[in-house]
Scaffold this active site. Structure first.
Site, PDB file in Angstrom:
ATOM      1  N   PRO A  18       0.847  -1.197   0.000  1.00  0.00           N
ATOM      2  CG  PRO A  18       0.038  -0.998   2.185  1.00  0.00           C
ATOM      3  CD  PRO A  18       0.816  -1.916   1.287  1.00  0.00           C
ATOM      4  CB  CYS A 102       3.144   4.917   7.752  1.00  0.00           C
ATOM      5  SG  CYS A 102       3.404   6.534   6.973  1.00  0.00           S
ATOM      6  CG  HIS A 171       9.986  -1.943   5.332  1.00  0.00           C
ATOM      7  ND1 HIS A 171       9.897  -1.814   3.958  1.00  0.00           N
ATOM      8  CD2 HIS A 171      11.045  -1.183   5.708  1.00  0.00           C
ATOM      9  CE1 HIS A 171      10.853  -1.002   3.532  1.00  0.00           C
ATOM     10  NE2 HIS A 171      11.554  -0.611   4.588  1.00  0.00           N
ATOM     11  CG  ASP A 206      16.324  -2.827   0.087  1.00  0.00           C
ATOM     12  OD1 ASP A 206      15.746  -1.733   0.018  1.00  0.00           O
ATOM     13  OD2 ASP A 206      17.245  -3.079   0.888  1.00  0.00           O
ATOM     14  NE  ARG A 229      10.836   2.604  -1.889  1.00  0.00           N
ATOM     15  CZ  ARG A 229      11.935   2.850  -1.185  1.00  0.00           C
ATOM     16  NH1 ARG A 229      12.489   4.051  -1.239  1.00  0.00           N
ATOM     17  NH2 ARG A 229      12.489   1.905  -0.457  1.00  0.00           N
TER      18      ARG A 229
END
Length: 345
Positions: A18, A102, A171, A206, A229
């Protein structure tokens, strides 16, 4: 097969992270059409949902072709987060995800997102409240911890599993790292290898190539990976990972026709979602990445971002196919280096 509650996913599923201002229905649908197995909405404020903020309510919009899809929520109050989960439940997503990762200051200072990493007891209470509020599977996305001295993800994983989450995505950075430095997947592997853990564990951070995805799968043993990303402007990454895992080699890079087809699909869904003005305006940020490697790209982009109707844009995209249909867009030197450095076969 990997299961999240009653949701059945293929072995080693590929998830789309997200991402704020990115993960709207058009982007999610494009990723699903190109091999992603599970997608999530942009993160949604529990306060925004409860207070009927237009921007928050808009994020609840789901398309059938993007399923399975999870709605991601964030908030720092147990009752408010539970109420937000009930509101989200009405739109019939496949799961509810809680954002405890976040790192943005504006979210953290409100005691939400990665800000909750400093208070594990609160994290547990928030999660339990959300689990109890919905009939849907609840999952969590988080980080290794607040900082280098407080990497508490192993404790967090056990305690969140104990209150009922059905999967955990980690993450591989702390909050203080933000998105800097290399993600540390070794702690993710320790969570996965913990004999007490029986829910799926997904790794994030990554992953930007098919070779790296397979290397990390073999090295760390996670149940699947979440990609963020690297998928922006390159949704073909999901198919490349699956092809590489099955065949042991990279498929040809997407052709000009492939790239234009995705541009058209994304544009069409943006127009359906946001209307002819806002949809065309938002699409302007995507042309450069989708058409990367095209000869005279700057000139084509300059034309595309000045057009104001769908018909004009489609005409230019068709011209690109006519003019460059036989042009083979090669992988960049960086992509090839990444492939050879991470090739696990």
């Amino acid at each position: 097969m990997v299961k999240i509650g009653n949701i059945e996913l293929p072995d080693f599923p590929l998830l789309v992270a997200p991402m704020e201002d990115v993960s709207g229905p058009p982007f999610r649908a494009v990723c699903r059409a190109n091999g992603a197995d599970l997608v999530y909405t942009e993160f949604i404020s529990s306060e925004g949902l409860i207070n009927k903020a237009i921007s928050s309510r808009r994020k609840l919009h789901l398309l059938e072709e993007e399923r399975p899809v999870g709605i991601q929520l964030f908030g720092g109050d147990e009752g408010r987060l539970a109420l937000a989960a009930q509101i989200a439940d009405v739109t019939q997503p496949d799961l509810i995800d809680i954002n405890f990762g976040c790192p943005v200051k504006g979210i953290v200072t409100k005691g939400a997102g990665a800000g909750v990493l400093k208070d594990v007891a609160l994290m547990v209470r928030l999660t339990k409240a959300c689990v109890n509020a919905t009939r849907l599977p609840v999952t969590v996305k988080t980080r290794l911890g607040w900082d280098e001295q407080n990497k508490n993800i192993e404790e967090v994983a056990e305690r969140l599993q104990d209150v009922g989450i059905k999967a955990l995505c980690i993450h591989g950075r702390t909050r203080m790292q933000m998105y800097k430095g290399e993600a540390d997947w070794s702690l993710i592997a320790r969570v996965k290898n913990n004999p007490r853990i029986h829910i799926p564990i997904f790794g994030n951070g990554d992953i930007d190539s098919a070779a790296k995805a397979l290397t990390y799968k073999n090295r760390y043993g996670v149940d699947g990976i979440m990609i963020g990303r690297a998928a922006i402007g390159y949704p073909w990454l999901f198919r490349e990972i699956k092809h590489y895992a099955a065949m042991g080699e990279l498929p040809p890079p997407p052709s000009v026709q492939d790239r234009v087809a995705v541009c058209k699909m994304h544009l069409e869904k943006l127009l359906d979602w946001k209307g002819p003005v806002a949809g065309i305006y938002e699409m302007r940020q995507h042309y450069t990445k989708y058409l990367k490697g095209l000869p005279e790209l700057k000139e084509w982009r300059s034309r595309l971002v000045t057009l104001k109707t769908q018909e004009e844009i489609l005409s230019v995209l068709d011209t690109i196919v006519t003019q460059y249909g036989d042009f083979e867009i090669q992988r960049t030197a960086i992509e090839l280096i990444n492939y050879h450095e991470n090739c696990p076969l």
